[in-house]
Design an enzyme around this catalytic site. Structure first.
Site, PDB file in Angstrom:
ATOM      1  N   CYS A 107      -5.014   2.604  -3.430  1.00  0.00           N
ATOM      2  CA  CYS A 107      -3.764   3.117  -2.841  1.00  0.00           C
ATOM      3  C   CYS A 107      -2.614   2.158  -3.071  1.00  0.00           C
ATOM      4  O   CYS A 107      -1.754   1.970  -2.193  1.00  0.00           O
ATOM      5  CB  CYS A 107      -3.919   3.394  -1.343  1.00  0.00           C
ATOM      6  SG  CYS A 107      -5.068   4.684  -0.978  1.00  0.00           S
ATOM      7  N   LYS A 122     -10.438  -0.419  10.534  1.00  0.00           N
ATOM      8  CA  LYS A 122     -10.621  -1.621   9.706  1.00  0.00           C
ATOM      9  C   LYS A 122     -10.931  -2.832  10.581  1.00  0.00           C
ATOM     10  O   LYS A 122     -11.315  -3.886  10.081  1.00  0.00           O
ATOM     11  CB  LYS A 122      -9.372  -1.887   8.875  1.00  0.00           C
ATOM     12  CG  LYS A 122      -9.092  -0.808   7.830  1.00  0.00           C
ATOM     13  CD  LYS A 122      -7.831  -1.124   7.059  1.00  0.00           C
ATOM     14  CE  LYS A 122      -7.252   0.077   6.356  1.00  0.00           C
ATOM     15  NZ  LYS A 122      -7.943   0.454   5.144  1.00  0.00           N
ATOM     16  N   HIS A 159       0.869  -1.182   0.000  1.00  0.00           N
ATOM     17  CA  HIS A 159       0.000   0.000   0.000  1.00  0.00           C
ATOM     18  C   HIS A 159       0.906   1.232   0.000  1.00  0.00           C
ATOM     19  O   HIS A 159       2.027   1.174   0.504  1.00  0.00           O
ATOM     20  CB  HIS A 159      -0.832  -0.064   1.287  1.00  0.00           C
ATOM     21  CG  HIS A 159      -1.870   0.992   1.451  1.00  0.00           C
ATOM     22  ND1 HIS A 159      -1.579   2.268   1.879  1.00  0.00           N
ATOM     23  CD2 HIS A 159      -3.208   0.963   1.273  1.00  0.00           C
ATOM     24  CE1 HIS A 159      -2.704   2.964   1.965  1.00  0.00           C
ATOM     25  NE2 HIS A 159      -3.707   2.206   1.596  1.00  0.00           N
ATOM     26  N   GLN A 168      -4.658  -5.066   6.961  1.00  0.00           N
ATOM     27  CA  GLN A 168      -5.677  -5.972   6.409  1.00  0.00           C
ATOM     28  C   GLN A 168      -5.640  -7.358   7.051  1.00  0.00           C
ATOM     29  O   GLN A 168      -6.450  -8.216   6.703  1.00  0.00           O
ATOM     30  CB  GLN A 168      -5.491  -6.126   4.892  1.00  0.00           C
ATOM     31  CG  GLN A 168      -5.639  -4.840   4.111  1.00  0.00           C
ATOM     32  CD  GLN A 168      -7.063  -4.307   4.099  1.00  0.00           C
ATOM     33  OE1 GLN A 168      -8.024  -5.037   4.371  1.00  0.00           O
ATOM     34  NE2 GLN A 168      -7.222  -3.041   3.789  1.00  0.00           N
ATOM     35  N   ASP A 200       3.018  -4.307   8.132  1.00  0.00           N
ATOM     36  CA  ASP A 200       1.784  -3.548   7.943  1.00  0.00           C
ATOM     37  C   ASP A 200       0.635  -4.552   8.064  1.00  0.00           C
ATOM     38  O   ASP A 200       0.377  -5.324   7.148  1.00  0.00           O
ATOM     39  CB  ASP A 200       1.828  -2.890   6.552  1.00  0.00           C
ATOM     40  CG  ASP A 200       0.477  -2.344   6.108  1.00  0.00           C
ATOM     41  OD1 ASP A 200      -0.521  -2.538   6.823  1.00  0.00           O
ATOM     42  OD2 ASP A 200       0.427  -1.740   5.023  1.00  0.00           O
TER      43      ASP A 200
HETATM   44  N1  PMP Z   1      -1.837  -0.720   4.622  1.00  0.00           N
HETATM   45  C1  PMP Z   1      -2.817  -1.412   4.032  1.00  0.00           C
HETATM   46  C2  PMP Z   1      -2.527  -2.776   3.512  1.00  0.00           C
HETATM   47  C3  PMP Z   1      -4.088  -0.842   3.935  1.00  0.00           C
HETATM   48  O1  PMP Z   1      -5.063  -1.530   3.353  1.00  0.00           O
HETATM   49  C4  PMP Z   1      -4.310   0.442   4.449  1.00  0.00           C
HETATM   50  C5  PMP Z   1      -5.673   1.107   4.328  1.00  0.00           C
HETATM   51  N2  PMP Z   1      -6.282   0.953   3.091  1.00  0.00           N
HETATM   52  C6  PMP Z   1      -3.271   1.107   5.056  1.00  0.00           C
HETATM   53  C7  PMP Z   1      -2.045   0.494   5.134  1.00  0.00           C
HETATM   54  C8  PMP Z   1      -3.425   2.478   5.637  1.00  0.00           C
HETATM   55  O2  PMP Z   1      -4.287   2.445   6.715  1.00  0.00           O
HETATM   56  P1  PMP Z   1      -4.848   3.798   7.350  1.00  0.00           P
HETATM   57  O3  PMP Z   1      -5.404   4.597   6.209  1.00  0.00           O
HETATM   58  O4  PMP Z   1      -5.896   3.333   8.291  1.00  0.00           O
HETATM   59  O5  PMP Z   1      -3.710   4.467   8.024  1.00  0.00           O
END
Ligand code: PMP
Length: 410
Positions: free
Chosen positions: A368, A230, A127, A207, A204
């Protein structure tokens, strides 16, 4: 498998008030959990209770309300500790979410430890929030960002990954579950390989944490980040876990109240962890709300959730696989509840709009993860991302909705 059969999805759905509503006159089919998940009543109630009955600032005042609020705030930290099976609660830092957690590590550990000539290893399926903070660090330090490739199924190529590890590698920063593809990475194995060359490992878990049991000790990693929103918790709150000795050695990030022991104009001394990394008044009510959501998840059982979602993913994948002109992007053997797909001759934004008219919420676009889209030579995909409150019936509704989109474009 028995617990899958007895997974009481209809009863659990009743815990989420929003799931009962309609959208455009149709029952809501919420399949955008990867972007943000819906909220259980217990979490909403926990926040309301704080604001109605116990609200005050934490850690500071000598009065009853502050003491009650501080107790709940610190109890939420212990809940996160249990949720991640972290050795100690002081290793849990509350942050805004995964993005802030990664930036914190890049700006503190990174600036103190990464120099010109060093390498940060990421994967091709990250991401943006696990790419850009490391690019910023590389720009500032002269270090190099190295990317481990994936194959056409969206699976990390393990021999290629190993080839990119060397004594120059200072950190492996890696997604646990890809938001764009659903791929689950073999973190335990990757962490062993990274540690063998002396690198640290940051995961990270945005998910992964809402969908499977996370055990940072078993994974053998050094930092783990996830977002509350999430994980059926509030927005604006998440957690960074890090090994105590690393956090203690890291310089602070933001300066201000709470993160200090003593302030003199000549010199300031910093507080102990976790407070050293929690400058200013924290997001009190949402932290307590996150605690309620994670207790709720652990009450259902993350193993049961994972097993049920696995069944659901297999069912939905088979249903969508029957649709001519639909191609699934991300077909790794080891996947979590995400199905990204494209439809022949139909723009994903149009498909998303027509699905919405049928009450079906999906995400369309790049998720993203622009480098992932570039790899598959796509502008974007349609993404259905599942949670434990989704049903086989909803997977059928998605398949029927897609066929309707195709009808309209015939
Ligand atoms: N890493 C992954 C794999 C994500 O899916 C996301 C959110 N789409 C993020 C990081 C970023 O998370 P946040 O916007 O809650 O900081």
């Amino acid at each position: 498998m028995n617990h899958v059969k007895t997974f009481e999805v209809e009863a659990l759905r009743k815990d989420f008030p929003i799931l009962a509503r309609t959208v455009h006159g149709k029952p809501l089919v919420y399949l955008d959990n990867g972007a943000s998940a819906q909220k259980p009543r217990c979490m909403i109630d926990a926040i309301r209770h704080v604001y109605e009955q116990e609200y005050a600032n934490v850690h500071r005042a000598a009065h009853e309300l502050s003491a009650a609020c501080t107790d709940k705030f610190e109890a939420a930290r212990r809940t996160v500790q249990r949720f991640l099976n972290a050795p100690e609660d002081r290793e849990v830092i509350f942050v805004r979410g995964t993005t802030e957690a990664i930036n914190l590590v890049a700006q503190t550990w990174g600036r103190a430890n990464v120099k010109a000539g060093d390498e940060i290893l990421i994967t091709a399926m990250e991401h943006h929030s696990n790419i850009v903070p490391w690019q910023m660090l590389c720009e500032a330090s002269g270090a190099r960002l190295v990317v481990a490739p994936m194959d056409d199924t969206g699976t990390l190529m393990l021999p290629e990954f190993e080839k990119r590890l060397s004594p120059r590698t200072k950190l492996l920063a890696c997604v646990h579950v890809s938001n764009a593809l659903g791929t689950v990475n073999p973190i335990e194995w990757m962490a062993q390989k990274a540690h063998a060359v002396g690198a640290l490992v940051m995961v990270d878990g945005a998910q992964a944490a809402p969908h499977q049991r996370i055990d940072v000790q078993k994974l053998g990693v050094d930092f783990y980040a996830f977002s509350g929103h999430k994980a059926f918790g509030p927005t604006g709150i998440g957690a960074l876990w890090g090994r105590a000795e690393l956090l203690e050695a890291m310089p602070p990030w933001q300066g201000g109240g709470e993160m200090i022991k003593s302030v003199k104009f000549e010199q300031t001394t910093y507080n102990v962890i976790p407070h050293k990394f929690e400058a200013g008044t924290p997001n009190i009510a949402d932290t307590i709300g996150l605690g309620a959501s994670l207790e709720y998840l652990m009450g259902i059982g993350l193993d049961a959730i994972e097993a049920y979602e696995h069944e659901l993913l297999a069912y939905a994948t088979a249903k969508l696989g029957e649709i001519p002109g639909l191609r699934i992007v991300g077909t790794s053997q080891n996947k979590a509840g995400v199905i990204s797909f494209v439809l022949d001759g139909i723009h994903s934004a149009d498909a998303g709009m027509i699905l919405d008219e049928q009450g079906i919420a999906v995400r369309v676009g790049q998720h993203c993860a622009e480098p992932v889209m570039d790899f598959f030579k796509l502008h974007g995909t349609i993404r259905a991302s599942f949670a434990f409150y989704n049903t086989m019936h909803e997977a059928d509704a998605l398949a029927a909705g897609i066929r309707k989109v195709q009808e309209l474009f015939k």
